[in-house]
Design a protein around this motif. Structure first.
Motif, PDB file in Angstrom:
ATOM      1  N   TYR A   1       5.589  10.767   3.633  1.00  0.00           N
ATOM      2  CA  TYR A   1       4.440   9.984   3.039  1.00  0.00           C
ATOM      3  C   TYR A   1       3.016  10.604   3.724  1.00  0.00           C
ATOM      4  O   TYR A   1       2.198  10.864   2.851  1.00  0.00           O
ATOM      5  CB  TYR A   1       4.607   8.380   3.320  1.00  0.00           C
TER       6      TYR A   1
ATOM      7  N   ARG B   1       6.853  -6.369  10.183  1.00  0.00           N
ATOM      8  CA  ARG B   1       7.909  -7.005   9.381  1.00  0.00           C
ATOM      9  C   ARG B   1       9.159  -7.315   9.995  1.00  0.00           C
ATOM     10  O   ARG B   1       9.975  -8.043   9.746  1.00  0.00           O
ATOM     11  CB  ARG B   1       8.014  -5.797   8.294  1.00  0.00           C
TER      12      ARG B   1
ATOM     13  N   ARG C   1      10.155   0.879   3.659  1.00  0.00           N
ATOM     14  CA  ARG C   1       9.789   1.276   2.430  1.00  0.00           C
ATOM     15  C   ARG C   1       8.789   0.135   1.622  1.00  0.00           C
ATOM     16  O   ARG C   1       7.916   0.585   1.040  1.00  0.00           O
ATOM     17  CB  ARG C   1      11.093   0.906   1.617  1.00  0.00           C
ATOM     18  N   ALA C   2       8.790  -1.247   2.066  1.00  0.00           N
ATOM     19  CA  ALA C   2       7.610  -2.069   1.843  1.00  0.00           C
ATOM     20  C   ALA C   2       6.263  -1.515   2.069  1.00  0.00           C
ATOM     21  O   ALA C   2       5.330  -1.791   1.369  1.00  0.00           O
ATOM     22  CB  ALA C   2       7.998  -3.406   2.056  1.00  0.00           C
ATOM     23  N   VAL C   3       6.412  -1.201   3.143  1.00  0.00           N
ATOM     24  CA  VAL C   3       4.992  -0.818   3.929  1.00  0.00           C
ATOM     25  C   VAL C   3       4.440   0.421   3.306  1.00  0.00           C
ATOM     26  O   VAL C   3       3.267   0.299   2.733  1.00  0.00           O
ATOM     27  CB  VAL C   3       5.025  -0.479   5.305  1.00  0.00           C
TER      28      VAL C   3
ATOM     29  N   ASP D   1      12.921  -8.565   8.677  1.00  0.00           N
ATOM     30  CA  ASP D   1      13.194  -7.572   7.817  1.00  0.00           C
ATOM     31  C   ASP D   1      14.114  -6.556   8.392  1.00  0.00           C
ATOM     32  O   ASP D   1      13.890  -6.182   9.626  1.00  0.00           O
ATOM     33  CB  ASP D   1      12.019  -7.174   7.398  1.00  0.00           C
TER      34      ASP D   1
ATOM     35  N   THR E   1       5.054   1.228   0.118  1.00  0.00           N
ATOM     36  CA  THR E   1       4.952   0.689  -1.218  1.00  0.00           C
ATOM     37  C   THR E   1       3.515   0.141  -1.359  1.00  0.00           C
ATOM     38  O   THR E   1       2.840   0.452  -2.330  1.00  0.00           O
ATOM     39  CB  THR E   1       6.020  -0.119  -1.716  1.00  0.00           C
ATOM     40  N   GLU E   2       3.245  -0.659  -0.215  1.00  0.00           N
ATOM     41  CA  GLU E   2       1.825  -1.376  -0.391  1.00  0.00           C
ATOM     42  C   GLU E   2       0.646  -0.071  -0.197  1.00  0.00           C
ATOM     43  O   GLU E   2      -0.309  -0.763  -0.632  1.00  0.00           O
ATOM     44  CB  GLU E   2       1.890  -2.253   0.755  1.00  0.00           C
ATOM     45  N   LEU E   3       1.036   0.664   0.668  1.00  0.00           N
ATOM     46  CA  LEU E   3      -0.137   1.713   0.695  1.00  0.00           C
ATOM     47  C   LEU E   3      -0.377   2.592  -0.678  1.00  0.00           C
ATOM     48  O   LEU E   3      -1.606   2.739  -0.728  1.00  0.00           O
ATOM     49  CB  LEU E   3       0.217   2.926   1.971  1.00  0.00           C
ATOM     50  N   GLY E   4       0.651   2.727  -1.346  1.00  0.00           N
ATOM     51  CA  GLY E   4       0.341   3.267  -2.705  1.00  0.00           C
ATOM     52  C   GLY E   4       0.276   4.453  -2.763  1.00  0.00           C
ATOM     53  O   GLY E   4       0.983   5.390  -1.902  1.00  0.00           O
TER      54      GLY E   4
ATOM     55  N   ALA F   1       2.353  -1.832  10.987  1.00  0.00           N
ATOM     56  CA  ALA F   1       2.978  -2.719   9.677  1.00  0.00           C
ATOM     57  C   ALA F   1       4.466  -3.006   9.776  1.00  0.00           C
ATOM     58  O   ALA F   1       4.862  -3.814   9.625  1.00  0.00           O
ATOM     59  CB  ALA F   1       2.486  -1.897   8.436  1.00  0.00           C
TER      60      ALA F   1
END
Length: 319
Positions: free
Chosen positions: A11, A42, A54-56, A47, A58-61, A38
């Motif tokens: 990323y 979680r 993966r969630a972090v 978590d 995804t939130e960054l975009g 971040a």
């Protein structure tokens, strides 16, 4: 499944690869720290590590969008600073330029005695081409302005606030329409009995005297019908679809009737044409060109009347 370090590194690499070398290290360090913080937050909530990472991310975009933010590089073609100026100019040019180009081509084709299909095809082809060119070049200019940050020089102030939109059904519109119609009727009688074109002898009428009485009666009937429509629209205080349809029919009948008379040589007074043009050395070819231009004028004004009526109807329905 890839490891947490691998996903994070992928990323970060995707984010910084379009940045200048001078800022890549700083951005990498910032992202590594923020992503790690971040993920830790979680993990403290219970978590799973892989799912937290993966969630972090995804939130960054999209990393491309994130990189554009770091580089202060817009991802839109025309931004809000220039959009309204671009859109207003584009609409104005699309109203004027294609119509003028299509009209000019159609007139040229008519002068060359091209078949009606060829005339329409050439006009439509040129119209589409002009629309494409206007959209492309205007957008390109504003794209350059957007990327260079140049000032268009257009400043907004309260004096530019538009007046309330009129739907064409007010008293002033009705009076103006009726006055115009009365002047039109008066011009017909003046032309017949007094004449607009002075000569050394008796004035010569512009309209063909052979139109009297039935042709002129039909012509005046259209004027009366238009006047009645104006009164009805004013009484209802708004344009309706029925009024727009009637207006369209009246304009179409006038265009077809006058154009037919023009083509048959029965609209204008032959004596007037001979005195003004033929006797002064105007050739037959020039006379044909003038006839073509007159014909397009007889079509253009009714078309504008039709479009104007439907625009007023649309405004009234929105109101």
């Amino acid at each position: 499944m890839p490891s947490t370090a691998t996903l994070t590194e992928r990323y970060i690499s995707a984010t910084i690869r379009s940045l200048t070398p001078e800022v890549q290290d700083d951005v990498r360090a910032e992202l590594e720290g923020s992503i790690a913080d971040a993920i830790d937050a979680r993990l403290e909530q219970g978590d799973d590590p892989a799912e937290a990472e993966r969630a972090v991310l995804t939130e960054l975009g999209d990393p491309g969008v994130l990189a554009a933010g770091y580089a202060d590089r817009p991802l839109h073609l025309i931004g809000p600073r220039y959009y309204l100026v671009w859109w207003r100019l584009l609409k104005l040019l699309l109203i004027i330029v294609p119509v003028c180009a299509m009209g000019g081509v159609a007139i040229a084709q008519a002068i060359e005695r091209a078949p009606i299909g060829t005339m329409i095809g050439a006009a439509v082809t040129v119209g589409i081409s002009v629309i494409v060119h206007v959209c492309f070049w205007v957008t390109l200019v504003f794209f350059i302005l957007e990327r260079t940050g140049a000032d268009t020089g257009v400043k907004w102030d309260v004096d530019q606030l538009p007046e309330p939109t009129q739907n064409g059904a007010g008293r002033a519109d009705a009076i103006a329409s009726l006055v115009f119609l009365v002047l039109g009727v008066g011009a017909v009688f003046w032309d017949a009995f007094i004449g607009f074109f002075p000569t050394e002898g008796d004035p010569i009428a512009i309209l063909n005297p052979g139109l009297w009485p039935w042709g002129i009666t039909f012509f005046l009937g259209l004027f009366v019908a238009e006047a009645l429509l104006t009164v009805v629209v004013y009484a209802r205080r708004r344009w309706t679809i029925a009024a727009a349809v009637v207006n369209t029919l009246l304009a179409a009948v006038f265009a077809v009737w006058s154009l037919t008379l023009l083509v048959q040589g029965e609209l204008l007074n032959p004596e007037f044409l001979r005195f003004v043009f033929t006797d002064n050395g105007v050739t037959d070819e020039t006379m044909r060109i003038l006839t073509v231009i007159t014909g397009f004028a007889l079509i253009a004004f009714p078309i504008w009347d039709i479009v104007d009526g439907w625009i007023k109807t649309a405004r009234a329905r929105r109101g």
